[in-house]
Structure formats: C-alpha cells, structure tokens
Scaffold this motif. Structure first.
Motif, mmCIF file in Angstrom:
data_model
loop_
_atom_site.group_PDB
_atom_site.id
_atom_site.type_symbol
_atom_site.label_atom_id
_atom_site.label_comp_id
_atom_site.label_asym_id
_atom_site.label_seq_id
_atom_site.Cartn_x
_atom_site.Cartn_y
_atom_site.Cartn_z
ATOM 1 N N ALA A 277 -9.755 3.031 8.436
ATOM 2 C CA ALA A 277 -9.101 2.556 7.216
ATOM 3 C C ALA A 277 -9.812 3.019 5.954
ATOM 4 O O ALA A 277 -9.628 2.422 4.892
ATOM 5 C CB ALA A 277 -8.990 1.031 7.241
ATOM 6 N N MET B 31 0.850 -1.187 0.000
ATOM 7 C CA MET B 31 0.000 0.000 0.000
ATOM 8 C C MET B 31 0.884 1.235 0.000
ATOM 9 O O MET B 31 2.005 1.216 0.509
ATOM 10 C CB MET B 31 -0.932 0.026 1.229
ATOM 11 C CG MET B 31 -0.230 0.140 2.566
ATOM 12 S SD MET B 31 -1.375 0.317 3.966
ATOM 13 C CE MET B 31 -1.959 2.003 3.733
ATOM 14 N N ALA C 259 -9.089 -2.970 6.803
ATOM 15 C CA ALA C 259 -8.443 -3.134 5.497
ATOM 16 C C ALA C 259 -8.827 -4.471 4.864
ATOM 17 O O ALA C 259 -9.076 -4.548 3.651
ATOM 18 C CB ALA C 259 -6.927 -3.030 5.645
ATOM 19 N N HIS D 186 -0.724 7.096 2.686
ATOM 20 C CA HIS D 186 -1.789 8.008 2.284
ATOM 21 C C HIS D 186 -1.401 9.482 2.353
ATOM 22 O O HIS D 186 -1.805 10.269 1.483
ATOM 23 C CB HIS D 186 -3.048 7.757 3.119
ATOM 24 C CG HIS D 186 -4.220 8.572 2.679
ATOM 25 N ND1 HIS D 186 -4.778 9.568 3.457
ATOM 26 C CD2 HIS D 186 -4.924 8.571 1.512
ATOM 27 C CE1 HIS D 186 -5.781 10.122 2.792
ATOM 28 N NE2 HIS D 186 -5.897 9.543 1.621
ATOM 29 N N TYR E 66 -7.272 3.795 3.344
ATOM 30 C CA TYR E 66 -6.783 2.579 2.696
ATOM 31 C C TYR E 66 -7.770 2.125 1.629
ATOM 32 O O TYR E 66 -7.393 1.806 0.493
ATOM 33 C CB TYR E 66 -6.595 1.489 3.758
ATOM 34 C CG TYR E 66 -6.201 0.124 3.223
ATOM 35 C CD1 TYR E 66 -4.862 -0.241 3.132
ATOM 36 C CD2 TYR E 66 -7.170 -0.802 2.840
ATOM 37 C CE1 TYR E 66 -4.495 -1.490 2.649
ATOM 38 C CE2 TYR E 66 -6.818 -2.052 2.366
ATOM 39 C CZ TYR E 66 -5.481 -2.396 2.272
ATOM 40 O OH TYR E 66 -5.126 -3.634 1.801
#
Length: 255
Positions: free
Chosen positions: A170, A144, A217, A147, A173
C-alpha cells in the motif's frame, strides 16, 4: 508539457510489449518512458531493447521490490509531470497522455477511470473503477484515486518525496494520500478510461492481499491523518470497491 511514465518490471516478457506499444501509440508527442527493471532473467530486457531508444530509458539492476524501483524512477525522470504504468497494464487508447496533459494545465494532480481486464487480447472487463472528485473528507471517507491513473506535476512529486519501503502493498496508497491530503494541491478527476489493468496485482490477487492492503492503508491514515485503531475508511474503502464489481456492466461505480 513533457509527461514521464515510470514502468517497473521484473520477468515481464509475457506482457511488457503491450505496455510499451500502448505508450508509443500515444498521440501526445512530448513524453518519455522510464523502464526500471529488477535484473530480469527472461526475455524482458531484449524486448525493451528492441524498441528505438529515443523515447525509452532503461535501467536494469537488482532492487528491493516495486517501490524501491519506483523511487529510482522518481530520481531519473525528466518530465514536467510523472505517473506510473505497470508492466502488465496498458493505456486504454491513444488519447490518454493528451488528456492528462490537458488536465494538468489547470490542476496539480489528475486521475481518471480504470478498467480491470482479464487480458490485453480479449480486453474482457471484470471490474470498473470510475473516478470521482475528492469528497470533503477525502481519504478519511474511504475515497482514493486509482494509482495507475494518478499523474502529478513535478512540484507535487518533489513535495511528496519517496515511496515508503516499509509498506509492502500500500505504499502507492500512502504516496497518493500524502499528495492529496498534506500539501493542498489541486486535484481533478477525468471521466475517461485511462488504463486497462490486468487483474492479479500485488494488492488484488487474493483475499489475503486485499486485507493486507487495507491494514497498511489504515496504518498510513493513522500516521498522516491521526486516525484511530479503527476508522470509517477501513469499512468504507472496501465497500466502495464492492460497487465496482456489482456495477461493472453499467460502468457507474464512483470511488
């Protein structure tokens, strides 16, 4: 390219001046900061209003939390690209938005390196997140982006839509997963520290928050990627983060 930066805040007087100063210091001139305040009761609003308003847009009203505020920001921003800078985080140096703009000339999504710091005075690094290009299986492999370093062209934000308010820690995500995995947008990683992030955020402040983030997630992967009740990323994603702590002195951990 005009880059919009969304900053969500609520009673952030202790840190938001660092955040705004790091935005205004950017060499990239075509930019805007959209501050979405949740009706703060401390000095946050007076601090924000003390800055010239030509590059800062302020909205202050009650909201239902960070992701609700970010959805407001997605409706308000006017740039060609958009990303998020939390109200206790800072851009690492004055070149960040310029690097993001350059990356978005050839890609739809850009993300980069991030340092977790103890505070913005000492800048003592306690963990290093080093970006890597998306592997073949992407989010299924436990990969990932960070962010706070994740910037997208407007067409990406339009395609992905709103943050999911049913996810408490999340939803960022989930939003990135949708942007990267569902629409075929081109993603690029830059090997430069873009953000200094203070430790103690909603998804990192405790073991319980880490567990909650990983379970949410998994819920996102089950919804969008068809993962089972347990998948490989449920183990691989936390394992990749362990490497960030172990290699913080070398700055070598890739995620």
């Amino acid at each position: 390219m005009k880059i919009s930066v969304l900053t969500v805040c609520w009673n952030s007087a202790a840190t938001i001046r660092h955040t705004i100063d790091s935005f205004l210091a950017q060499h990239h001139g075509d930019k805007e900061l959209v501050v979405i305040d949740g009706n703060s009761s401390d000095e946050t609003l007076s601090i924000v209003r003390s800055y010239p308003p030509d590059q800062i847009r302020l909205v202050s009203e009650p909201d239902s939390g960070m992701y609700d505020a970010l959805n407001k920001g997605l409706r308000l921003y006017t740039g060609d690209a958009v990303g998020v800078l939390n109200s206790d985080d800072c851009f690492h140096d004055r070149t960040v938005l310029g690097r993001i703009s350059a990356g978005l000339e050839t890609a739809d999504i850009v993300h980069g390196d991030l340092d977790f710091v103890e505070d913005h005075l000492s800048k003592r690094v306690v963990r290093r997140w080093r970006a890597a290009a998306r592997p073949a299986k992407g989010f299924r492999a436990g990969w990932m982006p960070a962010h706070p370093t994740f910037y997208v062209r407007r067409k990406v934000a339009d395609a992905v839509g709103a943050f999911d308010l049913s996810l408490k820690v999340a939803s960022d995500y989930d939003w990135m997963l949708r942007a990267v995995e569902l629409h075929g947008f081109q993603t690029a990683a830059t090997s430069h520290v873009l953000v200094d992030m203070m430790v103690g955020g909603a998804s990192t402040r405790s073991l319980a928050s880490h567990i909650g983030h990983n379970l949410e997630a998994l819920r996102a992967r089950r919804r969008w990627l068809g993962s089972g009740l347990v998948d490989y990323a449920l183990v691989a994603k936390p394992a990749r983060k362990l490497g960030q702590f172990l290699s913080k002195q070398r700055g070598e951990s890739k995620v």
